[in-house]
Every structure is written in structure tokens, then in C-alpha cells.
Write a protein that holds these residues in place. Structure first.
Motif, PDB file in Angstrom:
ATOM      1  N   THR A 295       0.842  -1.182   0.000  1.00 42.54           N
ATOM      2  CA  THR A 295       0.000   0.000   0.000  1.00 42.54           C
ATOM      3  C   THR A 295       0.883   1.240   0.000  1.00 42.54           C
ATOM      4  O   THR A 295       1.761   1.384   0.853  1.00 42.54           O
TER       5      THR A 295
ATOM      6  N   THR B  88       1.020   5.416  -0.218  1.00 40.44           N
ATOM      7  CA  THR B  88       0.288   6.671  -0.143  1.00 40.44           C
ATOM      8  C   THR B  88       0.878   7.608  -1.189  1.00 40.44           C
ATOM      9  O   THR B  88       2.105   7.692  -1.319  1.00 40.44           O
ATOM     10  N   ARG B  89      -0.014   8.277  -1.924  1.00 39.95           N
ATOM     11  CA  ARG B  89       0.478   9.124  -3.003  1.00 39.95           C
ATOM     12  C   ARG B  89       1.502  10.123  -2.473  1.00 39.95           C
ATOM     13  O   ARG B  89       1.297  10.730  -1.428  1.00 39.95           O
TER      14      ARG B  89
ATOM     15  N   GLU C 135       4.604   9.184  -1.706  1.00 35.77           N
ATOM     16  CA  GLU C 135       5.718   8.391  -1.178  1.00 35.77           C
ATOM     17  C   GLU C 135       6.543   7.852  -2.337  1.00 35.77           C
ATOM     18  O   GLU C 135       6.030   7.587  -3.421  1.00 35.77           O
TER      19      GLU C 135
ATOM     20  N   ALA D  67      -5.003   7.775  -7.485  1.00 37.08           N
ATOM     21  CA  ALA D  67      -5.205   6.629  -6.615  1.00 37.08           C
ATOM     22  C   ALA D  67      -5.807   5.459  -7.378  1.00 37.08           C
ATOM     23  O   ALA D  67      -6.533   5.649  -8.351  1.00 37.08           O
TER      24      ALA D  67
ATOM     25  N   ASP E 181      -1.374  -0.894  -4.239  1.00 43.63           N
ATOM     26  CA  ASP E 181      -2.579  -0.079  -4.051  1.00 43.63           C
ATOM     27  C   ASP E 181      -2.122   1.318  -3.715  1.00 43.63           C
ATOM     28  O   ASP E 181      -1.429   1.519  -2.719  1.00 43.63           O
ATOM     29  N   LEU E 182      -2.465   2.261  -4.577  1.00 43.77           N
ATOM     30  CA  LEU E 182      -2.072   3.643  -4.326  1.00 43.77           C
ATOM     31  C   LEU E 182      -3.249   4.360  -3.685  1.00 43.77           C
ATOM     32  O   LEU E 182      -4.348   4.369  -4.239  1.00 43.77           O
ATOM     33  N   VAL E 183      -3.024   4.908  -2.522  1.00 46.46           N
ATOM     34  CA  VAL E 183      -4.110   5.633  -1.856  1.00 46.46           C
ATOM     35  C   VAL E 183      -3.752   7.096  -1.748  1.00 46.46           C
ATOM     36  O   VAL E 183      -2.579   7.460  -1.745  1.00 46.46           O
ATOM     37  N   ASP E 184      -4.780   7.909  -1.720  1.00 47.93           N
ATOM     38  CA  ASP E 184      -4.561   9.350  -1.705  1.00 47.93           C
ATOM     39  C   ASP E 184      -4.942   9.902  -0.342  1.00 47.93           C
ATOM     40  O   ASP E 184      -5.923   9.497   0.240  1.00 47.93           O
ATOM     41  N   ARG E 185      -4.105  10.828   0.148  1.00 53.02           N
ATOM     42  CA  ARG E 185      -4.418  11.479   1.434  1.00 53.02           C
ATOM     43  C   ARG E 185      -5.732  12.234   1.317  1.00 53.02           C
ATOM     44  O   ARG E 185      -6.483  12.338   2.236  1.00 53.02           O
ATOM     45  N   ASP E 186      -5.981  12.754   0.148  1.00 53.00           N
ATOM     46  CA  ASP E 186      -7.061  13.710  -0.037  1.00 53.00           C
ATOM     47  C   ASP E 186      -7.873  13.277  -1.252  1.00 53.00           C
ATOM     48  O   ASP E 186      -7.690  13.798  -2.343  1.00 53.00           O
TER      49      ASP E 186
END
Lengths: 402, 281
Positions: free
Chosen positions: A273, A275-276, A278, A342, A368-373
Motif C-alpha cells: 500500500t 500513499t500518493r 511516497e 489513486a 494499491d495507491l491511496v490518496d491522502r485527499d
């Protein structure tokens, strides 16, 4: 000013059912052939000191074009015009006599190119030095390896600076050291105003050395422009064609021998995983089976679409093809994820050959790319646009340029 | 009409073009290099080197002399003039013949043999038959010593007649060039031609007055002999070497007619094939 002008150039080979038909046509003058167009309707102009790279598959018309410009083939239509002196290396070598020594061939091959004895005498020592043939220069050319023939040929065609130089596939047989020397020499004479027509299967050389490229396919011009645009387009096309062919063909052992095996692709940080923003660091472990030149490649596919988001090779990132010996190796690469939207991605990492046309081996992992926002957006990328609002009468500022 | 120098140059240029010699003239430096190469290449690597070029024809000469003069006792003529002995007769016909057959056999193969070169360097096709025609003409030149010595040695021989020889040699080179050019283009189109030429050349010596005087041939068959381009050529050499006079009119007409015919033929073939000749090789 134009150094080379190719105008609506075309070459039709005459195909005869039998040699007898060819003979009868020659005797009677009555046509008995069907034309096969190896090249058609090609036009371009080059300025002095410009270098044009030519890419395309086998049979695309590259060699035909080179021979037409060199004058060993006669065009069926259109014309080739250039100013000054032209020298050429076509199909690994030039007009050498196999029984003569390398030194005799400096004079014989040189005479074929239109150099006078006096001119050749003045560059003999330079050729001796540049070709690095040493005592082999006194041996008949028939005893030379193909690399040695090219060393002599390249030295001869560039010893006296031509106005137009044609190099067809010649560098591929030389070793790395001599290849570099040849490129340096061509860069040097180019800076003095020599126009160069350069054909190679090595995309590395085309990218590194040519100011412009054209892509031929089936005797037609597919595209032309800067190599940074043409090479990826051609490579994508060529690889596509190849994978389609592989899918159609039944499993068989006609595949070229595998040169390497990718053993593992591991996400070192931050893990599956991401986070966008990184930095994604990936380690590839692989085993080389036969020594050779390799290029690393990585591609990101979005799992929910057919779009390829990233496809980059180490070559594009400024790495020359690396020479790797048989055995275990590992390579690490990092990707900035700031610009990715994301979602779930398939990450393919592996090795290509130095022409970029053959993917040697690769493995796939998922992230899996996840976005803070998380803002819902239809775009594939986020690039970080700078907004800069100003009064109307002010100068428009530099903004959003990358 | 004013005859300025440019006028003559223009005429000469036009004549060269008509005779399809203009490409050769432009590439004359290379032609010289190729003739030298052709002569060298034949003997390179052989210990005897260029001496083989002298030795081989002498052996052939000795063999024919033995069979025709000693064994079969061929007489050149019943006429009393004693100078026309068989040796001089044989030398004056056989040496040009050996040069001729070598030129034509090599010339026919010349384009096929130079395929690698033609594919890599932009050269006119004429260059290769031309160097094949010139190489034997040069390498057989030392044999001019033979008729000279023989003529000088036998008191009745017309020594000063030999001054016509160079002119006749030039005609022979022309004949060899155009014949080689025609055959080379034909054999590029169809490889069988080269094989056929070998067979015909091997036979042609018996249909020309080289080993025996033409008077020995039944008059019915003489006409056939005159169809052979070698017959007027050798007849001319006989006139010069044996009698010390200019070749007869029919020898001149025969040789010049063949040259004209072959030159015209080669022009047509060149025009039809120039654009794709290299593709055939």
C-alpha cells in the motif's frame, strides 16, 4: 541550405517468375515482371551537420533507402541530390578485395570511393592508428573477423571528412570500445558540417546520436520527428506486433533462447500500500544466463483500464545499456508517485535487450495507491499545476510549465 | 568552320558516349587500379607469382606445336616463301586467342563475380568487363617478344611489318570489351549464359584459323569459319606477322562489323538493365 534532398523517392524491384522470364525481357524488351515497391514516396531534406536516424523492422525499406542515397541502387522514381563527397558503409563493409591486405585495401577501397592516391597516402597513418588493427593490417582482408572489417571500413570512410556519410547497421558488430570511438568520430565530423544518415537497430544509438528520426514500415514513411518521439512510438508498435504474433503462434521452441530469468520483484518500501507522494522502491533479482547487453524496464498498468500509465526503460532515464555477465544480480529502482491517481496498479519489472525490441523477462506485482485527499477525478495523472493569478495588464507569468 | 579545342573535346565526348565509353573515361583511375588488381589477384598467394602468367601460355604453345607440327605435320603453305614456318604461324594466332578466351570467359563472369563490390559501391557496370578485357591484353603483352624474335631470327620474315601490331591489338581489346559487356549483362540475367560461354569458347579455337591455315578447310565450311569473330581477328595477325602488311579488307570489315554490332547490342542491353542490374546479382 540543403545538404541532402530526397524527393518522392521510390524503388520497385522487378519480380520475375523465373530467371528465364528476366532473360526474355532483357532480350525482347517486352515487360514480364511484376513490380514490388520496397520504398515509395519518401521525401526529406537535411541541412549540413544534421543527423537522421532511420528505424523500422527488417524489410521496412531502410537498406533500400541507404543504397539509393549511396547510389548502388537506381531509383525507380523520384530523386536524390546532395552536394560534395559522399562515403558509405553498407551492410557491414565497403568495397574491399578479400585477397588484398588491409593496407592494400585502403588504396583499393579508397579508389572505389573516389579518393586519389595522394589523399589516401596522407591519411594512411591515421587509418592505421584509428582502426587499431596493428599487424593485422598486413594480412589479407579475407582473414578478418566482421568486426575487423568494419573497423577498417569505418576508418576509411571517415578518414577524409565526407560531406555526406551513410552508416547502415555497421556499428552493431563492433565491440563497445570501438562503437564509442565511432560515435565520437561521427560527432566530430558532424560538428565540421558532415551530414549523416544513420541506420541502426540499437535504439540507444538513435536516441543518443541523431537529431531527427524517421520510421519506415513496408516501404512507407510512418512518422518523422525528434528521436524522443519516434523511438518510443516505433518500439511500442514493434513490441505490439511481436506479442500479437506470439499469441497466435502455438507453443513452440522457435523463441530465441532466453538470456535471463527474473526471479523476484519485491516492494522494498513502503510496501504493497502506497500513499500518493511516497517514493516507491522496488528491488528486482534476476539471473543472467548468457553474457550480453541489457536494459532495465518498468511498466505500470492500471488494473481498471487498458491504459498503460508508465512505461520507462533505464535507457530513457539516461542509462546506457549495461553489460552483464552470467550469474545472479539485483537492481533497485525508485519511482515518485506524486503524479499518480489513486487506484490499483500492476507493476511489471524486468529486462529488455539493448534494441528495446525484445522483452527478455519480467515479473508483475500489485500495489494499491491511496490518496491522502481523495478527490474523485476522471484523470489518470496529477501533475501539480501552479496557479498564478495576476492583474490583466501585467505580463502573463510563467505558470504550469513543466 | 572553326576548329577550336573545345570543339574537339565536345566531339570526343559525344563519340565516347556513342561508344558507351563515357563512364569508363570518367572512372579511368579506378579502371587502372582494377586492371592491376585483376592481374595481381590471379597470382597472389602463388609462389611463382606473375611467372605463371608467362609459363602457362608457353606450355599450351608447346603442346599445340608438338601435336600439329611434329605429329600431324601440318604445313602452313605450299608456297615457296620459306619464312612462314608453323611456329611463327602458331604464335601469331594462338597468343591473341589465349588473351581473347581469357578475357571473354572472365569478362562474362565479371559482373557476377563482383556482386559484393557492386552492392557496396556505386560503380558503372561497364567497369568490370572492361577490366577483364584489359587485364589479359596487358598480361600477354610480353609475348610480343616471341613474334619479334622469331621474325628477326628468320631472315625472310618481314620484321618492319610488326609496326601495325599495336593498332590491331587495340581493335582486339575493343572486340573483347564489347563482347564481354554483352555476355556479362546476359549472364547477370541468366546464369546459364556463363556456362554456355565456357563451352562455346572451348570449341571456338577449332572454328578459327589458329591451329591450321584457313586454306586447309574445305571451301564449303570456310563460310562458317568467317562467322566466328576470331577468324578475321587472327587473319589480321597473320597478315601482319607473317607477311608484314596491313590486314586484308575482309579482316578489317569483319572485325569492325563485329565491334559495331556488339557495341550497339551492349548499348541496348545497358539501357534496358542499368536500373536493376545490381538487383539481379
Amino acid at each position: 541550405m540543403t545538404a541532402l534532398k530526397v524527393d518522392r523517392l521510390g524503388k520497385a524491384y522487378r519480380m520475375y517468375a523465373t530467371p528465364k522470364a528476366r532473360f526474355l525481357e532483357l532480350i525482347t524488351g517486352k515487360p514480364r515482371h511484376t513490380p514490388y515497391w520496397a520504398l515509395r514516396d519518401l521525401s526529406f531534406e537535411l541541412a549540413p551537420g544534421e543527423t537522421l536516424g532511420i528505424v523500422g523492422r527488417n524489410g521496412a525499406g531502410k537498406s533500400t533507402l541507404m543504397k539509393l542515397v549511396a547510389g548502388t541502387l537506381q531509383p525507380s522514381e523520384g530523386s536524390v541530390t546532395y552536394k560534395g563527397r559522399m562515403t558509405a558503409i553498407l551492410e557491414l563493409g565497403t568495397g574491399f578485395h578479400p585477397e588484398f591486405t588491409g593496407r592494400d585495401n585502403i588504396y583499393f577501397g579508397g579508389a572505389l570511393m573516389g579518393f586519389s592516391r595522394a589523399e589516401l597516402r596522407s591519411v594512411e597513418a591515421w587509418i592505421e592508428d584509428f582502426s587499431e588493427l596493428g599487424p593485422a593490417l598486413e594480412r589479407p582482408v579475407k582473414t578478418y573477423s566482421s568486426g575487423m572489417v568494419v573497423r577498417l571500413a569505418f576508418s576509411l570512410v571517415t578518414a577524409i571528412r565526407p560531406d555526406l556519410l551513410i552508416v547502415d547497421e555497421a556499428l552493431s558488430v563492433g565491440d563497445g570500445h570501438f562503437q564509442k570511438k565511432c560515435i565520437d568520430r561521427m560527432v566530430h565530423i558532424r560538428s565540421k558540417g558532415t551530414t549523416i544518415l544513420f541506420c541502426s537497430h540499437s535504439m540507444h544509438h538513435i536516441m543518443q546520436f541523431c537529431g531527427r528520426a524517421i520510421w519506415l514500415d513496408g516501404g512507407q514513411l510512418m512518422d518523422s520527428g525528434p528521436p524522443a518521439k519516434i523511438v518510443p512510438a516505433y518500439v511500442a508498435h514493434a513490441v505490439e506486433g511481436r506479442s500479437a504474433a506470439v499469441l497466435e503462434a502455438p507453443e513452440s521452441d522457435t523463441r530465441p533462447q532466453q538470456r535471463c530469468v527474473v526471479e523476484s520483484v519485491v516492494l522494498l518500501s513502503p510496501g504493497q500500500t502506497v500513499t500518493r507522494g511516497e517514493r516507491l522502491v522496488v528491488e528486482v533479482r534476476f539471473r543472467i544466463l548468457t553474457d550480453g547487453l541489457f536494459v532495465f524496464g518498468v511498466a505500470f498498468d492500471r488494473s481498471d483500464s487498458k491504459t498503460r500509465t508508465i512505461a520507462e526503460t533505464s535507457l530513457e532515464n539516461g542509462f546506457a545499456p549495461v553489460s552483464l555477465a552470467a550469474g545472479e544480480h539485483r537492481v533497485e529502482f525508485g519511482v515518485e508517485t506524486e503524479c499518480l491517481r489513486a487506484g490499483r496498479y500492476e507493476v511489471h519489472a524486468g529486462l529488455l535487450d539493448e534494441t528495446l525490441l525484445h522483452i527478455e523477462d519480467y515479473l508483475t506485482v500489485e500495489i494499491d495507491l491511496v490518496d491522502r485527499d481523495p478527490i474523485q477525478s476522471p484523470a489518470v495523472m496529477r501533475t501539480g499545476v501552479d496557479w498564478d493569478l495576476q492583474r490583466q495588464f501585467g505580463m502573463v507569468s510563467r505558470g504550469g510549465e513543466s | 568552320m572553326r576548329f577550336s579545342i573545345p570543339f574537339f573535346i565536345r566531339i570526343a565526348a559525344r563519340l565516347l558516349r556513342i561508344a558507351s565509353l563515357d563512364h569508363l573515361w570518367r572512372q579511368r583511375v579506378l579502371l587502372r587500379e582494377m586492371v592491376r588488381r585483376e592481374i595481381h589477384a590471379q597470382y597472389i598467394g602463388a609462389v611463382g607469382g606473375v611467372w605463371w602468367a608467362l609459363f602457362r601460355p608457353l606450355i599450351t604453345l608447346a603442346g599445340y606445336y608438338f601435336v600439329f607440327s611434329v605429329v600431324l605435320a601440318v604445313r602452313v603453305s605450299e608456297a615457296p616463301a620459306g619464312s612462314r614456318d608453323y611456329g611463327l604461324f602458331l604464335v601469331s594466332g594462338l597468343i591473341p586467342w589465349l588473351a581473347f578466351s581469357e578475357a571473354v570467359v572472365q569478362g562474362t563472369r565479371s559482373l557476377i563475380a563482383s556482386a559484393q563490390l557492386l552492392k557496396k559501391a556505386a560503380l558503372p557496370a561497364e567497369l568490370f568487363p572492361a577490366s577483364s578485357a584489359l587485364a589479359p591484353a596487358v598480361s600477354y603483352l610480353p609475348f610480343l617478344v616471341l613474334p619479334t624474335v622469331l621474325a628477326w631470327w628468320s631472315e625472310n620474315a618481314p620484321f618492319w611489318g610488326l609496326v601495325w601490331l599495336p593498332g590491331w591489338i587495340v581493335l582486339q581489346v575493343g572486340l573483347m570489351y564489347y563482347l564481354s559487356l554483352v555476355l556479362a549483362i546476359l549472364s547477370a540475367a541468366l546464369k546459364d549464359v556463363a556456362q554456355m560461354v565456357r563451352a562455346v569458347i572451348a570449341m571456338l579455337i577449332f572454328f578459327s584459323p589458329i591451329l591450321f591455315p584457313i586454306e586447309r578447310v574445305p571451301s564449303l565450311a570456310r563460310g562458317v569459319l568467317w562467322l566466328n569473330p576470331v577468324t578475321p581477328l587472327v587473319d589480321g595477325y597473320h597478315s601482319i606477322v607473317l607477311f608484314g602488311r596491313l590486314p586484308d579488307l575482309h579482316a578489317f570489315v569483319g572485325v569492325l562489323a563485329w565491334i559495331a554490332l556488339l557495341a550497339l547490342l551492349s548499348k541496348i542491353l545497358l539501357r534496358r538493365s542499368r536500373a536493376q542490374l545490381v538487383d539481379w546479382l
